[in-house]
Scaffold this motif. Structure first.
Motif, PDB file in Angstrom:
ATOM      1  N   CYS A  45      -3.737  23.393 -11.132  1.00 22.65           N
ATOM      2  CA  CYS A  45      -4.174  24.297 -10.066  1.00 22.65           C
ATOM      3  C   CYS A  45      -5.182  23.603  -9.146  1.00 22.65           C
ATOM      4  O   CYS A  45      -5.137  23.760  -7.921  1.00 22.65           O
ATOM      5  N   ALA A  46      -6.069  22.823  -9.735  1.00 19.95           N
ATOM      6  CA  ALA A  46      -7.074  22.104  -8.946  1.00 19.95           C
ATOM      7  C   ALA A  46      -6.419  21.073  -8.032  1.00 19.95           C
ATOM      8  O   ALA A  46      -6.809  20.932  -6.861  1.00 19.95           O
ATOM      9  N   THR A  47      -5.429  20.362  -8.548  1.00 17.10           N
ATOM     10  CA  THR A  47      -4.740  19.374  -7.701  1.00 17.10           C
ATOM     11  C   THR A  47      -3.945  20.062  -6.598  1.00 17.10           C
ATOM     12  O   THR A  47      -3.843  19.548  -5.482  1.00 17.10           O
ATOM     13  N   TYR A  48      -3.400  21.237  -6.910  1.00 17.68           N
ATOM     14  CA  TYR A  48      -2.669  21.999  -5.891  1.00 17.68           C
ATOM     15  C   TYR A  48      -3.603  22.413  -4.754  1.00 17.68           C
ATOM     16  O   TYR A  48      -3.277  22.262  -3.570  1.00 17.68           O
ATOM     17  N   LEU A  49      -4.763  22.935  -5.118  1.00 21.67           N
ATOM     18  CA  LEU A  49      -5.727  23.352  -4.102  1.00 21.67           C
ATOM     19  C   LEU A  49      -6.206  22.161  -3.276  1.00 21.67           C
ATOM     20  O   LEU A  49      -6.430  22.279  -2.064  1.00 21.67           O
ATOM     21  N   MET A  50      -6.348  21.021  -3.938  1.00 25.51           N
ATOM     22  CA  MET A  50      -6.779  19.822  -3.234  1.00 25.51           C
ATOM     23  C   MET A  50      -5.721  19.384  -2.228  1.00 25.51           C
ATOM     24  O   MET A  50      -6.027  18.990  -1.100  1.00 25.51           O
ATOM     25  N   HIS A  51      -4.450  19.454  -2.632  1.00 21.57           N
ATOM     26  CA  HIS A  51      -3.363  19.099  -1.727  1.00 21.57           C
ATOM     27  C   HIS A  51      -3.275  20.078  -0.558  1.00 21.57           C
ATOM     28  O   HIS A  51      -3.016  19.680   0.583  1.00 21.57           O
ATOM     29  N   LYS A  52      -3.489  21.343  -0.838  1.00 24.08           N
ATOM     30  CA  LYS A  52      -3.430  22.353   0.220  1.00 24.08           C
ATOM     31  C   LYS A  52      -4.532  22.139   1.255  1.00 24.08           C
ATOM     32  O   LYS A  52      -4.332  22.354   2.456  1.00 24.08           O
ATOM     33  N   ARG A  53      -5.683  21.718   0.780  1.00 23.65           N
ATOM     34  CA  ARG A  53      -6.806  21.504   1.693  1.00 23.65           C
ATOM     35  C   ARG A  53      -6.627  20.241   2.518  1.00 23.65           C
ATOM     36  O   ARG A  53      -7.015  20.182   3.682  1.00 23.65           O
ATOM     37  N   SER A  54      -6.027  19.212   1.908  1.00 23.08           N
ATOM     38  CA  SER A  54      -5.902  17.927   2.603  1.00 23.08           C
ATOM     39  C   SER A  54      -4.710  17.894   3.556  1.00 23.08           C
ATOM     40  O   SER A  54      -4.833  17.494   4.709  1.00 23.08           O
ATOM     41  N   ASP A  55      -3.542  18.321   3.055  1.00 18.46           N
ATOM     42  CA  ASP A  55      -2.339  18.254   3.891  1.00 18.46           C
ATOM     43  C   ASP A  55      -1.297  19.237   3.362  1.00 18.46           C
ATOM     44  O   ASP A  55      -0.727  19.034   2.291  1.00 18.46           O
ATOM     45  N   ASN A  56      -1.040  20.286   4.115  1.00  9.08           N
ATOM     46  CA  ASN A  56      -0.074  21.302   3.685  1.00  9.08           C
ATOM     47  C   ASN A  56       1.359  20.789   3.673  1.00  9.08           C
ATOM     48  O   ASN A  56       2.234  21.381   3.034  1.00  9.08           O
ATOM     49  N   SER A  57       1.603  19.708   4.371  1.00  6.59           N
ATOM     50  CA  SER A  57       2.973  19.198   4.463  1.00  6.59           C
ATOM     51  C   SER A  57       3.401  18.432   3.213  1.00  6.59           C
ATOM     52  O   SER A  57       4.583  18.184   3.005  1.00  6.59           O
ATOM     53  N   ILE A  58       2.423  18.053   2.382  1.00  6.63           N
ATOM     54  CA  ILE A  58       2.745  17.299   1.172  1.00  6.63           C
ATOM     55  C   ILE A  58       3.335  18.240   0.124  1.00  6.63           C
ATOM     56  O   ILE A  58       2.775  19.292  -0.177  1.00  6.63           O
ATOM     57  N   LEU A  59       4.487  17.850  -0.411  1.00  9.38           N
ATOM     58  CA  LEU A  59       5.147  18.663  -1.434  1.00  9.38           C
ATOM     59  C   LEU A  59       4.432  18.479  -2.770  1.00  9.38           C
ATOM     60  O   LEU A  59       4.244  17.358  -3.239  1.00  9.38           O
TER      61      LEU A  59
END
Length: 225
Positions: free
Chosen positions: A91-105
Motif C-alpha cells: 500500500c505504501a509503494t502504491y501511494l508513493m507511485h500515485k504521488r510521483s507519477d499516476n501514469s506508472i502501472l
C-alpha cells in the motif's frame, strides 16, 4: 566372575536407558505434541501480555509468564505481522507511485509476503533459540519456551507501527520506527537481563538490543522505503 558379568550387564542396561532418555528428551524439542499445552491460553491473558510488551521499563515479563508461558501469542503475532507489513508495504509503494507519477502501472508485489514470512518467522524462532542454547552452554537456567514467548510478544508493537508508517512524511516515519524499535529492543533486553544477573554477559544484552533494533530498521527500509 558371575558377579562381574552381572555388574557389567547392569551397567549396560542403565547406560542404554540413559541414552534412550537423552535421545527422547532431545526429540521432544522437535515434537509438535510437546508444545500443545502452550496454546491453551485465555484471550484475556494474551491481551494482558501484549499490554506488558508496551511497557519495557518494568522488565518483569518472565515473572508474569512463569507458570504459564504460551506460544499462541508468538505464532499469532508473527503471522499477523507478516500479513500486515506485506499488505501495508504494498500500500505504501502504491501511494508513493500515485504521488510521483499516476501514469506508472503499479502491481501488487507478492514477494513482500515471502520476504516478510522468512524474516519474521526466522527471527521469532531462531533468535530466541540461539540465545537459549548459548545461555545453556554458559550455565544459565534459561527456558526455550519462555524465550519464544517473550520474543514473540516483543514483535506486537510493530503491527500498529506499520499502520503509522503509511503517513506520507518521511521524517515522521523514521521517528515512528525508531521509537518502536527502541521500545521493542528495550523490552527484550531488560527482560533478558534477569537471566544474566551475576554474570559478565553484557555483550548478550547489547546483541539482543542490536538484533531487535535491526529488525525494526529492516521493516522500515524494505517494506516502507
Amino acid at each position: 566372575m558371575f558377579q562381574q558379568l552381572f555388574h557389567f550387564h547392569y551397567m549396560l542396561i542403565h547406560a542404554g536407558g540413559d541414552e534412550q532418555q537423552a535421545t527422547s528428551n532431545w526429540k521432544g524439542y522437535f515434537s509438535i505434541s510437546s508444545y500443545k499445552e502452550y496454546f491453551n491460553v485465555d484471550t484475556d491473558v494474551v491481551l494482558d501480555r501484549i499490554k506488558s510488551s508496551f511497557y519495557p521499563i518494568h522488565g518483569d515479563f518472565f515473572g508474569k509468564i512463569n507458570n504459564n508461558p504460551d506460544l499462541y501469542g508468538m505464532v499469532w503475532i508473527s503471522t499477523s505481522l507478516i500479513f500486515v507489513i506485506a499488505a501495508l508495504g504494498n500500500c505504501a509503494t502504491y501511494l508513493m507511485h500515485k504521488r510521483s507519477d499516476n501514469s506508472i502501472l503499479w502491481s501488487f508485489d507478492v514477494n513482500y509476503l515471502n520476504v516478510a514470512a522468512c524474516a519474521v518467522y526466522g527471527y521469532a524462532v531462531l533468535t530466541p533459540a540461539a540465545f537459549y542454547f548459548l545461555l545453556q552452554y554458559l550455565g544459565s537456567t534459561a527456558s526455550l519456551v519462555r524465550f519464544w514467548c517473550m520474543w514473540g510478544y516483543s514483535l506486537f508493537i510493530f503491527i500498529p507501527t506499520a499502520f503509522l508508517l503509511l503517513i506520507p512524511v518521511e521524517f515522521l516515519r523514521w521517528v515512528i520506527i525508531l521509537i518502536a524499535g527502541s521500545a521493542s529492543a528495550s523490552f527484550v533486553a531488560l527482560n533478558l537481563k534477569s537471566y544474566i544477573q551475576g554474570n559478565d554477559l553484557t555483550l548478550l544484552l547489547v546483541t539482543s538490543l542490536v538484533l531487535q533494533f535491526a529488525l525494526a530498521l529492516f521493516i522500515k527500509i524494505w517494506f516502507f522505503p
